[in-house]
Design a protein around this motif. Structure first.
Motif, PDB file in Angstrom:
ATOM      1  N   PRO A  93      -2.415  21.735  56.809  1.00 16.91           N
ATOM      2  CA  PRO A  93      -1.753  20.548  57.369  1.00 16.91           C
ATOM      3  C   PRO A  93      -0.644  19.987  56.477  1.00 16.91           C
ATOM      4  O   PRO A  93       0.366  19.509  56.981  1.00 16.91           O
ATOM      5  CB  PRO A  93      -2.893  19.534  57.547  1.00 16.91           C
ATOM      6  N   LEU A  94      -0.831  20.057  55.133  1.00 17.64           N
ATOM      7  CA  LEU A  94       0.201  19.554  54.219  1.00 17.64           C
ATOM      8  C   LEU A  94       1.509  20.299  54.451  1.00 17.64           C
ATOM      9  O   LEU A  94       2.574  19.698  54.620  1.00 17.64           O
ATOM     10  CB  LEU A  94      -0.243  19.756  52.762  1.00 17.64           C
ATOM     11  N   TYR A  95       1.412  21.633  54.493  1.00 19.01           N
ATOM     12  CA  TYR A  95       2.605  22.456  54.649  1.00 19.01           C
ATOM     13  C   TYR A  95       3.228  22.280  56.039  1.00 19.01           C
ATOM     14  O   TYR A  95       4.447  22.171  56.165  1.00 19.01           O
ATOM     15  CB  TYR A  95       2.249  23.923  54.381  1.00 19.01           C
ATOM     16  N   SER A  96       2.402  22.219  57.086  1.00 19.10           N
ATOM     17  CA  SER A  96       2.913  22.017  58.452  1.00 19.10           C
ATOM     18  C   SER A  96       3.735  20.743  58.545  1.00 19.10           C
ATOM     19  O   SER A  96       4.819  20.728  59.115  1.00 19.10           O
ATOM     20  CB  SER A  96       1.775  21.864  59.471  1.00 19.10           C
ATOM     21  N   ARG A  97       3.166  19.673  57.999  1.00 17.88           N
ATOM     22  CA  ARG A  97       3.859  18.382  58.053  1.00 17.88           C
ATOM     23  C   ARG A  97       5.175  18.464  57.298  1.00 17.88           C
ATOM     24  O   ARG A  97       6.208  17.966  57.750  1.00 17.88           O
ATOM     25  CB  ARG A  97       2.986  17.286  57.441  1.00 17.88           C
ATOM     26  N   PHE A  98       5.136  19.123  56.138  1.00 18.73           N
ATOM     27  CA  PHE A  98       6.317  19.260  55.303  1.00 18.73           C
ATOM     28  C   PHE A  98       7.418  20.014  56.051  1.00 18.73           C
ATOM     29  O   PHE A  98       8.590  19.607  56.053  1.00 18.73           O
ATOM     30  CB  PHE A  98       5.906  20.005  54.019  1.00 18.73           C
ATOM     31  N   THR A 100       7.807  20.429  59.363  1.00 22.88           N
ATOM     32  CA  THR A 100       8.291  19.639  60.497  1.00 22.88           C
ATOM     33  C   THR A 100       9.296  18.594  60.019  1.00 22.88           C
ATOM     34  O   THR A 100      10.373  18.421  60.596  1.00 22.88           O
ATOM     35  CB  THR A 100       7.104  18.926  61.189  1.00 22.88           C
ATOM     36  N   ASP A 101       8.920  17.932  58.945  1.00 16.82           N
ATOM     37  CA  ASP A 101       9.721  16.907  58.316  1.00 16.82           C
ATOM     38  C   ASP A 101      11.078  17.488  57.857  1.00 16.82           C
ATOM     39  O   ASP A 101      12.161  16.933  58.117  1.00 16.82           O
ATOM     40  CB  ASP A 101       8.891  16.424  57.118  1.00 16.82           C
ATOM     41  N   SER A 310      10.043  14.931  49.936  1.00 17.23           N
ATOM     42  CA  SER A 310      10.298  14.621  51.342  1.00 17.23           C
ATOM     43  C   SER A 310      11.241  15.664  51.926  1.00 17.23           C
ATOM     44  O   SER A 310      12.039  16.287  51.211  1.00 17.23           O
ATOM     45  CB  SER A 310      10.915  13.234  51.473  1.00 17.23           C
TER      46      SER A 310
ATOM     47  N   PRO B  90       1.055  18.441  67.686  1.00 20.60           N
ATOM     48  CA  PRO B  90       0.490  18.928  66.429  1.00 20.60           C
ATOM     49  C   PRO B  90      -0.303  20.203  66.707  1.00 20.60           C
ATOM     50  O   PRO B  90      -1.064  20.267  67.669  1.00 20.60           O
ATOM     51  CB  PRO B  90      -0.456  17.810  65.991  1.00 20.60           C
ATOM     52  N   GLN B 205      -3.352   9.205  68.584  1.00 21.05           N
ATOM     53  CA  GLN B 205      -2.310   9.997  67.907  1.00 21.05           C
ATOM     54  C   GLN B 205      -1.294  10.476  68.943  1.00 21.05           C
ATOM     55  O   GLN B 205      -1.658  11.055  69.962  1.00 21.05           O
ATOM     56  CB  GLN B 205      -3.002  11.208  67.273  1.00 21.05           C
TER      57      GLN B 205
END
Lengths: 345, 345
Positions: A93-98, A100-101, A310, B90, B205
């Motif tokens: 999840p950390l990498y996915s969010r990164f 997408t961001d 970020s 997600p 969410q």
């Protein structure tokens, strides 16, 4: 589930409808192809009257004409495409969010972000395939790309190659993701809590070695020169493996375990509790990733919180690199690791 | 973490090295550009002597020449690119695995799979941006693409448009992913276990409505015409929200809950247990996704196991559609849902 039938396709397919080109638009609007190009690319260098502009737009709309990104980049000599090979490791999840961001931030800078399929071989071999798409920048997660791959990409017009992984590669910007820091902070925390016989879970799941090996090394570094010992604990991600490990826990004689991440920690903690091992009294447990599930366990799971820069910061670095292709590549350490101390350690 | 400095780039960047072209290769090898193209594209229709072939390959290697996919597809009139917009929702582990699997299968059929960044607007607006890359096929996850978007893509040369979502779209192949089936099997299971006052968790969410609304509708369908009631339970993915919901559990007077998925189930189960609600005696709990973590909970979590078709099946469908662009689009229901009964229900 309805099965998808495996009917062979007809040998000679119906001819596809012909794709409208800028020549068709020019013909319908009664202008030159150059004028069509000026109008649709919004070139401000050339003055074109409002009625002509309107005629071109109407003709394009009527024909359903869409400009061809490839043709445009062939003419311009470069594209606005940032290519990211999909990583070879399972994505958390950390990498996915990164990602997408990062994609949002690059889009706001008017780049088109394209992820290249995972199935390809990685490294220098893959660089040729990526180069065929003529990206203006390439952002490579994980290890494997070497100086030869970087050179292939640059010769094919990539103005910036950025790696996001464990080491620097000649010719490329390096965002160093050093997982040693994760193991180091877990190891130092356990040592500070008075633990001296530390186990470290090493997942058997393939593709995770790139993270697990430096995390293990980080724990070793943290306790180097002390009286603490570090024991490697290979573990499959299933209940049977965890039960087998838990069954020989007392003979292993460990007073702490860094469980690779929160999911492995949850798996091992359950097996240890089923064996009657008291946590944290007999064995302290620390995970990593700071997932919500860790707070739901009893005792609440201590963990290592990870942070990446970020997406905006990284997008600006890519843009800067594209605009200054001659500049010497920068190197930045980007992974920050902090222990979140809860009840399991 | 070392901060990435925000230094402005120099105004006039160094000129990038020039990119070698097939004309350079032709010059160095002393042959025509057509010969270079025949050799490097392995055209069997034209006989070229071994020494010439070798000379072309050597020149290409020496110059570091990489063919330009876009130029090649401009000449060929179509590409081998399958474009997949990244989904707006997600992504869970089921979907990630499915996509990886699909990409491998398409690569084996000699397609290049490219994922388009997430940040773009979805639907018809986005279709124009996708069309600019001139993909031979487009595979669109989620809802939002309409018949106009499909038409734009087809006019720009896409031979197949495949949607993977809740409804059929005119002109496109439809892989129907009906989440009603998930709620229906959970609802039917709880009814069969004698439960009559069923709560359904609806995550707050954003981006999950496309799944949660049909799952709720599926539970309602399952108990329609019986004496069972269905109560909607909005829930944020955090401990405070779960604690608030658990605190008023007894006044809600429910004897069962379908918790949307395993992670929400874990969150709610913990909060209910902290309130002293006995599971499953007072309240039965069912999740969905069949994650490993559900087996680690006590009581072990009942769940709905989801299955999508294999990547190979879907890749063959895409290939069939590309080879027969005139054929009427097919529709398939692709989501299979089965209850895995454990101890929480």
């Amino acid at each position: 589930m309805v099965q998808i039938p495996n009917t062979p396709a007809p040998a000679s397919p119906a001819p596809p409808r012909s794709v409208p080109t800028s020549a068709d638009v020019a013909r319908l609007a009664g202008v030159s192809r150059a004028t069509v190009s000026y109008v649709l690319n919004n070139t401000s260098a050339v003055r074109i009257s409002e009625p002509t502009r309107r005629r071109v737009h109407e003709a394009a709309r009527e024909l359903g004409y869409v400009p061809h990104a490839a043709a445009r980049s062939l003419r311009a000599g470069h594209s606005r495409m940032v290519l990211m090979p999909a990583p070879a490791f399972p994505v958390g999840p950390l990498y996915s969010r990164f990602i997408t961001d990062l994609q949002s931030a690059l889009s706001r800078l008017d780049y088109t972000v394209v992820q290249y399929g995972t199935a390809q071989p990685h490294g220098d071999e893959a660089a040729r395939a990526w180069a065929e798409l003529r990206p203006v920048a390439v952002l490579v997660p994980g290890a494997g790309l070497g100086p030869r791959g970087v050179a292939v990409l640059k010769r094919s017009g990539a103005r910036a190659v950025v790696t996001l992984g464990p080491e620097t590669v000649e010719g490329a910007y390096a965002l160093l993701v050093e997982h040693e820091a994760v193991g180091h902070s877990a190891g130092a925390h356990l040592y500070d809590r008075g633990r001296r016989r530390i186990g470290v879970v090493v997942p058997r799941q393939s593709g995770l070695e790139v993270f697990s090996a430096p995390r293990l090394a980080g724990v070793r570094q943290a306790v180097r020169g002390t009286d603490a010992t570090v024991t490697e604990l290979p573990l499959g991600y299933d209940e049977a493996s965890a039960a087998r490990l838990a069954a020989r826990w007392r003979e292993l004689d460990l007073d702490a375990v860094f469980a690779y991440n929160d999911e492995y920690a949850m798996l091992l903690m359950r097996a240890l509790q089923d064996e009657g091992v008291r946590i944290p009294e007999e064995t302290a447990v620390v995970g990593a990733d700071d997932l919500m599930l860790g707070r739901l366990l009893r005792p609440r799971l201590s963990t290592v919180h990870l942070e990446l820069p970020s997406g905006r910061e990284l997008a600006e670095l890519v843009d800067r690199a594209v605009r200054a292709p001659g500049a010497p590549p920068e190197t930045h350490k980007v992974l920050r690791a902090t222990v979140v101390h809860r009840d399991s350690s």
